[in-house]
Design a protein around this motif. Structure first.
Motif, PDB file in Angstrom:
ATOM      1  N   SER A 189     -36.528  -6.433  48.443  1.00  0.00           N
ATOM      2  CA  SER A 189     -35.175  -6.847  48.796  1.00  0.00           C
ATOM      3  C   SER A 189     -34.816  -6.445  50.223  1.00  0.00           C
ATOM      4  O   SER A 189     -34.121  -7.178  50.926  1.00  0.00           O
ATOM      5  CB  SER A 189     -34.196  -6.213  47.813  1.00  0.00           C
ATOM      6  N   THR A 237     -35.970  -9.052  52.624  1.00  0.00           N
ATOM      7  CA  THR A 237     -35.152 -10.262  52.631  1.00  0.00           C
ATOM      8  C   THR A 237     -33.822 -10.025  53.336  1.00  0.00           C
ATOM      9  O   THR A 237     -33.308 -10.918  54.008  1.00  0.00           O
ATOM     10  CB  THR A 237     -34.932 -10.738  51.195  1.00  0.00           C
ATOM     11  N   LEU A 248     -39.228 -11.395  46.109  1.00  0.00           N
ATOM     12  CA  LEU A 248     -38.429 -11.561  47.333  1.00  0.00           C
ATOM     13  C   LEU A 248     -37.108 -10.800  47.235  1.00  0.00           C
ATOM     14  O   LEU A 248     -36.693 -10.145  48.193  1.00  0.00           O
ATOM     15  CB  LEU A 248     -38.157 -13.052  47.539  1.00  0.00           C
ATOM     16  N   LEU A 249     -36.418 -10.904  46.100  1.00  0.00           N
ATOM     17  CA  LEU A 249     -35.051 -10.387  46.024  1.00  0.00           C
ATOM     18  C   LEU A 249     -34.929  -9.108  45.218  1.00  0.00           C
ATOM     19  O   LEU A 249     -33.836  -8.558  45.123  1.00  0.00           O
ATOM     20  CB  LEU A 249     -34.131 -11.453  45.408  1.00  0.00           C
ATOM     21  N   TYR A 250     -36.007  -8.630  44.604  1.00  0.00           N
ATOM     22  CA  TYR A 250     -35.888  -7.390  43.850  1.00  0.00           C
ATOM     23  C   TYR A 250     -36.808  -6.312  44.408  1.00  0.00           C
ATOM     24  O   TYR A 250     -36.346  -5.293  44.903  1.00  0.00           O
ATOM     25  CB  TYR A 250     -36.169  -7.653  42.366  1.00  0.00           C
ATOM     26  N   GLU A 269     -39.628  -7.814  32.354  1.00  0.00           N
ATOM     27  CA  GLU A 269     -39.040  -6.550  31.888  1.00  0.00           C
ATOM     28  C   GLU A 269     -38.101  -5.948  32.917  1.00  0.00           C
ATOM     29  O   GLU A 269     -37.006  -5.512  32.600  1.00  0.00           O
ATOM     30  CB  GLU A 269     -40.156  -5.535  31.623  1.00  0.00           C
ATOM     31  N   GLU A 270     -38.557  -5.906  34.164  1.00  0.00           N
ATOM     32  CA  GLU A 270     -37.788  -5.176  35.170  1.00  0.00           C
ATOM     33  C   GLU A 270     -36.738  -6.046  35.846  1.00  0.00           C
ATOM     34  O   GLU A 270     -35.598  -5.631  35.984  1.00  0.00           O
ATOM     35  CB  GLU A 270     -38.743  -4.601  36.227  1.00  0.00           C
ATOM     36  N   ALA A 271     -37.144  -7.250  36.292  1.00  0.00           N
ATOM     37  CA  ALA A 271     -36.224  -8.071  37.063  1.00  0.00           C
ATOM     38  C   ALA A 271     -35.409  -9.003  36.168  1.00  0.00           C
ATOM     39  O   ALA A 271     -34.355  -9.475  36.573  1.00  0.00           O
ATOM     40  CB  ALA A 271     -36.984  -8.885  38.099  1.00  0.00           C
ATOM     41  N   GLY A 272     -35.880  -9.291  34.963  1.00  0.00           N
ATOM     42  CA  GLY A 272     -35.122 -10.126  34.052  1.00  0.00           C
ATOM     43  C   GLY A 272     -35.125 -11.599  34.392  1.00  0.00           C
ATOM     44  O   GLY A 272     -34.353 -12.364  33.835  1.00  0.00           O
ATOM     45  N   ILE A 273     -35.967 -12.043  35.339  1.00  0.00           N
ATOM     46  CA  ILE A 273     -36.021 -13.462  35.674  1.00  0.00           C
ATOM     47  C   ILE A 273     -37.454 -13.944  35.578  1.00  0.00           C
ATOM     48  O   ILE A 273     -38.387 -13.151  35.574  1.00  0.00           O
ATOM     49  CB  ILE A 273     -35.450 -13.745  37.083  1.00  0.00           C
ATOM     50  N   HIS A 274     -37.633 -15.283  35.516  1.00  0.00           N
ATOM     51  CA  HIS A 274     -38.961 -15.839  35.269  1.00  0.00           C
ATOM     52  C   HIS A 274     -39.732 -16.142  36.534  1.00  0.00           C
ATOM     53  O   HIS A 274     -40.957 -16.233  36.495  1.00  0.00           O
ATOM     54  CB  HIS A 274     -38.833 -17.128  34.453  1.00  0.00           C
ATOM     55  N   ASN A 275     -39.024 -16.366  37.643  1.00  0.00           N
ATOM     56  CA  ASN A 275     -39.703 -16.790  38.872  1.00  0.00           C
ATOM     57  C   ASN A 275     -40.232 -15.553  39.609  1.00  0.00           C
ATOM     58  O   ASN A 275     -39.473 -14.742  40.137  1.00  0.00           O
ATOM     59  CB  ASN A 275     -38.703 -17.549  39.750  1.00  0.00           C
ATOM     60  N   THR A 313     -39.328 -15.293  43.453  1.00  0.00           N
ATOM     61  CA  THR A 313     -37.962 -14.837  43.704  1.00  0.00           C
ATOM     62  C   THR A 313     -37.799 -13.372  43.346  1.00  0.00           C
ATOM     63  O   THR A 313     -37.084 -12.627  44.028  1.00  0.00           O
ATOM     64  CB  THR A 313     -36.975 -15.699  42.911  1.00  0.00           C
ATOM     65  N   ALA A 314     -38.461 -12.927  42.271  1.00  0.00           N
ATOM     66  CA  ALA A 314     -38.342 -11.522  41.879  1.00  0.00           C
ATOM     67  C   ALA A 314     -38.913 -10.617  42.960  1.00  0.00           C
ATOM     68  O   ALA A 314     -38.322  -9.594  43.303  1.00  0.00           O
ATOM     69  CB  ALA A 314     -39.068 -11.293  40.562  1.00  0.00           C
TER      70      ALA A 314
END
Lengths: 152, 89
Positions: B65, B68, B60-62, B48-54, B57-58
């Protein structure tokens, strides 16, 4: 032992091994493709900018081991390496500043209004993954090249 | 005279720390605070929030952030240090 006889780190003056050079020529493109895949699919599969960047850098280390440190300058110039390294950090920091310009928090990608909220977060993450991958590839190559320089 | 005091201090502080370990949740325990409300929240909110499946990574980079960005700066500083020490002609 035969493997190392063909390799002269300081120069490439005639001490060459056809088998090693051919295999390295064949194996470098698939490894680089795999490294780029790890970077580009960092949002879907295990991996990411740091890991993929190191995989790409490993091909340059392999190249430098077999063809000599001097020849790596022809493939990945010192200027380009330094620029890419600085670019990675600068891009990441500027990405955060852009969020502030659009009245969000630092590195809060939702604030950028070009796409819908989730799409913008996804796009920012992918852009930063690519920047990190380029940066790590450049800096790992740089550290290897400078550590292996003559007289050190 | 200083040596026995130092050894006593180490013994007292060390035993306090050793006893406090008994009250910690077991490693990877499903009833620890981290696994009861923090991890499920991340797993539910990641798409919902980050829009990605991993999820890694979410995080780490969201959500982390800033951390990182610091890591990238550390690697940049390491590279600059190597160039400054070994890069001169």
């Amino acid at each position: 032992m035969l493997y190392w006889e063909g390799i002269n780190l300081k120069s490439n003056d005639g001490t060459r091994d056809v088998i090693v050079e051919t295999i390295v020529r064949l194996i470098i493109p698939p490894i680089q493709l795999f490294g780029l895949y790890v970077v580009m699919h960092g949002h879907l599969s295990p991996g990411g900018g740091f890991q993929g960047g190191v995989i790409v850098a490993s091909t340059f280390l392999l190249f430098a081991l077999v063809f000599g440190l001097k020849n790596i300058e022809k493939r990945f110039k010192e200027l380009h390496r330094t620029l890419l390294d600085s670019f990675g950090v600068a891009f990441y920091a500027i990405m955060g500043l852009v969020c502030i310009i659009f009245s969000g928090n630092y590195l809060d990608y939702q604030a950028i209004p070009f796409l819908s909220m989730e799409q913008m977060v996804k796009a920012s993450i992918i852009l930063i993954l690519i920047a990190l991958g380029l940066k790590v590839a450049a800096i790992v190559t740089s550290i290897f090249v400078y550590s292996g320089k003559e007289g050190v | 005279m200083r040596k026995p005091i130092i050894i006593m201090l180490i013994a007292v502080i060390g035993s306090i720390m050793a006893f406090s370990v008994l009250d910690l949740p077991a490693a990877a325990s499903p009833s620890s605070p981290a696994s009861t409300y923090l991890s499920p929240e991340y797993i539910e909110l990641v798409y919902e929030e980050a829009g990605i499946h991993n999820i890694v990574t979410a995080v780490l980079l969201y959500w982390r952030s800033y951390d990182t960005l610091g890591e990238a700066t550390v690697i940049f500083a390491a590279g600059v240090a190597v160039i400054a020490i070994l890069g001169g002609d």
